[in-house]
Write an enzyme that holds these catalytic residues in place. Structure first.
Site, PDB file in Angstrom:
ATOM      1  N   PRO A 170       5.127   9.501  -0.243  1.00 41.43           N
ATOM      2  CA  PRO A 170       3.690   9.573   0.050  1.00 41.43           C
ATOM      3  C   PRO A 170       2.914   8.668  -0.898  1.00 41.43           C
ATOM      4  CG  PRO A 170       4.374  11.508  -1.190  1.00 41.43           C
ATOM      5  CD  PRO A 170       5.608  10.640  -1.023  1.00 41.43           C
ATOM      6  N   GLY A 218       0.316   1.199   6.042  1.00 41.55           N
ATOM      7  CA  GLY A 218      -0.569   0.860   4.926  1.00 41.55           C
ATOM      8  C   GLY A 218      -1.199  -0.499   5.141  1.00 41.55           C
ATOM      9  N   SER A 219      -1.503  -1.176   4.038  1.00 40.12           N
ATOM     10  CA  SER A 219      -2.224  -2.443   4.129  1.00 40.12           C
ATOM     11  C   SER A 219      -1.299  -3.570   4.616  1.00 40.12           C
ATOM     12  CB  SER A 219      -2.788  -2.815   2.757  1.00 40.12           C
ATOM     13  OG  SER A 219      -1.732  -3.033   1.858  1.00 40.12           O
ATOM     14  N   GLU A 240       3.037  -0.335  10.458  1.00 41.42           N
ATOM     15  CA  GLU A 240       1.751  -0.020  11.077  1.00 41.42           C
ATOM     16  C   GLU A 240       0.696  -0.344  10.034  1.00 41.42           C
ATOM     17  OE1 GLU A 240      -0.789   3.312  11.931  1.00 41.42           O
ATOM     18  OE2 GLU A 240      -1.409   1.235  12.041  1.00 41.42           O
ATOM     19  N   CYS A 274      -6.925   3.803  10.524  1.00 39.07           N
ATOM     20  CA  CYS A 274      -6.542   2.431  10.898  1.00 39.07           C
ATOM     21  C   CYS A 274      -7.142   2.037  12.235  1.00 39.07           C
ATOM     22  CB  CYS A 274      -5.027   2.290  10.929  1.00 39.07           C
ATOM     23  SG  CYS A 274      -4.203   3.550  11.900  1.00 39.07           S
ATOM     24  N   GLU A 371     -11.043  -6.025   6.994  1.00 28.58           N
ATOM     25  CA  GLU A 371     -10.958  -4.587   7.226  1.00 28.58           C
ATOM     26  C   GLU A 371     -11.821  -3.878   6.180  1.00 28.58           C
ATOM     27  OE1 GLU A 371      -7.571  -1.341   8.268  1.00 28.58           O
ATOM     28  OE2 GLU A 371      -7.143  -2.617   6.560  1.00 28.58           O
TER      29      GLU A 371
HETATM   30  P1  NDP Z   1      -0.932   0.098   0.281  1.00 28.97           P
HETATM   31  O1  NDP Z   1      -0.571  -0.591   1.501  1.00 28.97           O
HETATM   32  O2  NDP Z   1      -0.945  -0.653  -0.987  1.00 28.97           O
HETATM   33  O3  NDP Z   1       0.046   1.344   0.036  1.00 28.97           O
HETATM   34  C1  NDP Z   1       0.663   2.081   1.082  1.00 28.97           C
HETATM   35  C2  NDP Z   1       1.933   2.722   0.544  1.00 28.97           C
HETATM   36  O4  NDP Z   1       2.876   1.729   0.113  1.00 28.97           O
HETATM   37  C3  NDP Z   1       1.734   3.634  -0.651  1.00 28.97           C
HETATM   38  O5  NDP Z   1       2.591   4.749  -0.551  1.00 28.97           O
HETATM   39  C4  NDP Z   1       2.121   2.714  -1.796  1.00 28.97           C
HETATM   40  O6  NDP Z   1       2.470   3.391  -2.968  1.00 28.97           O
HETATM   41  C5  NDP Z   1       3.321   1.998  -1.229  1.00 28.97           C
HETATM   42  N1  NDP Z   1       3.661   0.739  -1.886  1.00 28.97           N
HETATM   43  C6  NDP Z   1       2.887  -0.067  -2.649  1.00 28.97           C
HETATM   44  N2  NDP Z   1       3.579  -1.171  -3.037  1.00 28.97           N
HETATM   45  C7  NDP Z   1       4.816  -1.068  -2.491  1.00 28.97           C
HETATM   46  C8  NDP Z   1       5.986  -1.891  -2.509  1.00 28.97           C
HETATM   47  N3  NDP Z   1       6.025  -3.056  -3.148  1.00 28.97           N
HETATM   48  N4  NDP Z   1       7.083  -1.479  -1.836  1.00 28.97           N
HETATM   49  C9  NDP Z   1       7.058  -0.317  -1.153  1.00 28.97           C
HETATM   50  N5  NDP Z   1       5.988   0.515  -1.113  1.00 28.97           N
HETATM   51  C10 NDP Z   1       4.872   0.144  -1.761  1.00 28.97           C
HETATM   52  O7  NDP Z   1      -2.291   0.802   0.561  1.00 28.97           O
HETATM   53  P2  NDP Z   1      -3.494   1.113  -0.416  1.00 28.97           P
HETATM   54  O8  NDP Z   1      -3.438   2.524  -0.723  1.00 28.97           O
HETATM   55  O9  NDP Z   1      -3.556   0.223  -1.601  1.00 28.97           O
HETATM   56  O10 NDP Z   1      -4.724   0.753   0.541  1.00 28.97           O
HETATM   57  C11 NDP Z   1      -5.196  -0.566   0.598  1.00 28.97           C
HETATM   58  C12 NDP Z   1      -5.728  -0.932   1.951  1.00 28.97           C
HETATM   59  O11 NDP Z   1      -4.773  -0.600   2.954  1.00 28.97           O
HETATM   60  C13 NDP Z   1      -6.972  -0.179   2.366  1.00 28.97           C
HETATM   61  O12 NDP Z   1      -8.096  -0.795   1.849  1.00 28.97           O
HETATM   62  C14 NDP Z   1      -6.894  -0.270   3.851  1.00 28.97           C
HETATM   63  O13 NDP Z   1      -7.497  -1.481   4.242  1.00 28.97           O
HETATM   64  C15 NDP Z   1      -5.417  -0.325   4.173  1.00 28.97           C
HETATM   65  N6  NDP Z   1      -4.873   0.945   4.622  1.00 28.97           N
HETATM   66  C16 NDP Z   1      -4.420   1.010   5.905  1.00 28.97           C
HETATM   67  C17 NDP Z   1      -3.945   2.198   6.398  1.00 28.97           C
HETATM   68  C18 NDP Z   1      -3.464   2.333   7.805  1.00 28.97           C
HETATM   69  O14 NDP Z   1      -3.394   3.448   8.308  1.00 28.97           O
HETATM   70  N7  NDP Z   1      -3.094   1.256   8.469  1.00 28.97           N
HETATM   71  C19 NDP Z   1      -3.936   3.409   5.588  1.00 28.97           C
HETATM   72  C20 NDP Z   1      -4.376   3.203   4.231  1.00 28.97           C
HETATM   73  C21 NDP Z   1      -4.812   2.008   3.785  1.00 28.97           C
HETATM   74  P3  NDP Z   1       1.327   3.676  -4.068  1.00 28.97           P
HETATM   75  O15 NDP Z   1       0.167   4.287  -3.337  1.00 28.97           O
HETATM   76  O16 NDP Z   1       2.016   4.593  -4.960  1.00 28.97           O
HETATM   77  O17 NDP Z   1       0.991   2.317  -4.654  1.00 28.97           O
END
Ligand code: NDP
Length: 512
Positions: A170, A218-219, A240, A274, A371
């Site tokens: 998570p 995530g991002s 995604e 998202c 975004e």
């Molecule tokens: P990230 O994409 O950075 O993080 C998502 C997940 O990936 C977290 O669990 C994070 O861990 C993990 N992670 C980070 N670096 C690595 C790596 N090198 N290898 C594997 N896993 C990794 O999202 P953020 O929380 O920084 O959000 C940033 C932006 O993402 C937001 O501003 C938004 O634009 C977008 N976002 C999009 C979402 C969607 O549903 N599509 C949801 C949330 C954010 P940790 O948190 O511990 O760093």
């Protein structure tokens, strides 16, 4: 104020409620060795999990579903404590989780049943052909902070129903709901095939190193890093990622419904979705009426986090950094000539940002080009449907879109011209609640799909082909070395007869 303590060489993460700064709990930081040990343990139990089949898995998953519904209030409290969500927004997540378990565990037997495709020619009628779906042994799932439970419903639940063991990472910002999710699994006595790895990006990277298949939400920037790591290790993945979903309001729309639906679609979960509406294109004849009604709706949104009851519509931003992005987008828009019709500022309490409507925005502004992932709705006046479609498609993202019109056929025609993975007509966010539909981002919004009926489980499986004779076999086959050359010639002649068309099937060239 930040939701988590600054990164350091620490053994635990202290999670805080971004709405008020209160400490919500702590989780350990799992280093690479711990993650590898957890992965090994999960693999040990996966074989049995696969062997009990979809029916056996359903029995455990339905017990877990009951546990989730029985503990829904507690799960909502935990969600609120780490995200700053309002109770209304948070309460949807345990229910979505239960619904997902019912769908995936309930349908797995049918979705994963062996398939017996018809042989493509008569020659192979002597064979029984079977496609078997065998799960990846260990699926690594890395999730963000915006829906700490609902995201798990979309990814972890189908992976378990498919028969894989799951190692879940998570977000560092919101790990506590996942701890409860895994606790429920253990409390009902289910086999230990659901593991949790908490920590920062390094922990996520270790999950990739130890998994056989990776799903990441995530991002786009982090998604790229995940894709590179998977490519280096030749691991399949799905991503995604971010979105910048457009809403198109056509002149024949029910303007009241459009203004209600877009206010919800843009502000639900404080815009941290998202697939939330992030930009609105309105045909000129209804622009003024729409903007007036949308602004009134957004102004009426009650924002806060309550101790009890359903007092507020929406809550805080999950992180201070996210609140800063929203603030920057609004300030840059205003500096470039946009007008704030309502909201426009952080409230000054926790990480709350006022629900905001912006007018007179242009495509170059960051609030349209990047975004935002926050409670802003920039609205643009367009001359006609064609201009709306052109501007909607003018984005590096392609997650989803909404179209608002009084003519459903017209809405479907517009949908088929939009470059994105889903379009909701006269509604917002609906597709994500329908697991029989695929959910996937085009362009920079992702790779692969979630859900989509059977394919939502099959993505977590390797397809295995098995052939077996349907009739008694001979000592040799015609093309084997043990047969004569004459027999081989006969076999090739027969194969040609099935491979060709017309007289060519018999070795004759037409016209000769
Ligand atoms: P990230 O994409 O950075 O993080 C998502 C997940 O990936 C977290 O669990 C994070 O861990 C993990 N992670 C980070 N670096 C690595 C790596 N090198 N290898 C594997 N896993 C990794 O999202 P953020 O929380 O920084 O959000 C940033 C932006 O993402 C937001 O501003 C938004 O634009 C977008 N976002 C999009 C979402 C969607 O549903 N599509 C949801 C949330 C954010 P940790 O948190 O511990 O760093």
């Amino acid at each position: 104020m930040t939701a988590v303590e600054p990164k350091a060489d620490q053994a635990t993460i202290t999670v805080r409620n971004p709405a008020d700064g209160r400490v919500a709990g702590t989780v350990p930081v799992d280093g690479p060795d711990t993650v590898a040990a957890k992965a090994r343990e999960l693999r040990l139990y996966q074989t049995e999990w696969e062997e009990i089949g979809p029916r056996g898995r359903k029995a455990w998953m339905f017990k877990w579903q009951d546990w989730i519904l029985d503990n829904a209030d507690h799960l909502t409290e935990v969600l609120m404590s780490e995200t700053g969500k309002s109770r209304k927004d948070a309460s949807l997540e345990p229910v979505a989780l239960a619904d997902s378990i019912k769908y995936w565990a309930g349908n797995a037997e049918a979705f994963l049943a062996d398939a017996h495709p018809k042989p493509h020619t008569l020659i192979y009628r002597v064979k029984k052909l079977t496609t078997v779906y065998r799960p990846y042994q260990l699926v690594g799932i890395i999730e963000p902070w915006n829906f700490p439970l609902a995201m798990l419903a979309l990814d972890v639940v189908p992976a378990l129903a498919a028969g894989a063991a799951v190692l879940l990472k998570p977000s560092e910002v919101t790990p506590l709901s996942a701890v409860e999710f895994a606790r429920g699994w253990t409390e009902v006595g289910a086999p230990p095939v659901l593991g949790l790895a908490t920590g920062y990006g390094e922990t996520g990277a270790a999950v990739i190193d130890n998994a056989d298949y990776v799903h990441f939400t995530g991002s786009t920037a982090t998604g790229r890093k995940v894709a590179v790591a998977c490519a280096q290790q030749l691991k399949p993945l799905s991503l995604e990622l971010g979105g910048k979903d457009p809403a198109i309001v056509l002149a024949d729309a029910d303007v009241d419904r459009a203004a209600n639906g877009i206010a919800w679609g843009g502000m639900f979960n404080s815009g941290q979705v998202c697939i939330s509406v992030e930009r609105v294109y309105v045909e000129a004849p209804v622009y003024d009426e729409f903007v007036r009604k949308l602004t009134a709706n957004v102004r009426n949104i009650a924002q806060g986090q309550e101790d009890s009851g359903f007092k507020y519509d929406t809550g805080a931003m999950a992180t201070a950094a996210q609140c800063d992005i929203v603030d920057r987008h609004v300030q840059e828009a205003v500096a470039a000539g946009a007008r704030v019709l309502t909201g426009g500022k952080p409230t000054g309490v926790g990480t709350f940002f006022q629900p905001t409507v912006l007018a007179d925005v242009t495509p170059a502004m960051s609030c349209i080009a990047e975004e935002t992932f926050g409670p802003t709705l920039p609205v643009v006046k367009v001359a006609d449907e064609d201009e709306a479609i052109r501007l909607a498609n003018d984005s590096k993202y392609g997650l989803s879109a909404t179209v608002w019109t009084g003519d459903i056929d017209r809405g479907e025609r517009v949908a088929r011209r939009l470059d994105c993975g889903a379009v909701n007509i006269n509604d917002a966010l609906t597709n994500v609640f329908c697991p029989s539909l695929p959910m996937g981002g085009w362009k920079d919004s992702g790779i692969g799909y979630r859900a989509g009926g059977p394919s939502g489980l099959i993505k977590f499986c390797r397809q295995q082909a098995i052939t077996a004779p349907r009739i008694p076999t001979q000592k040799s086959e015609l093309v084997w070395y043990s047969s004569s050359r004459r027999q081989a010639r006969m076999a090739i002649r027969a194969m040609r007869a099935f491979a060709g068309k017309g007289v060519r099937r018999f070795g004759v060239r037409p016209g000769k």
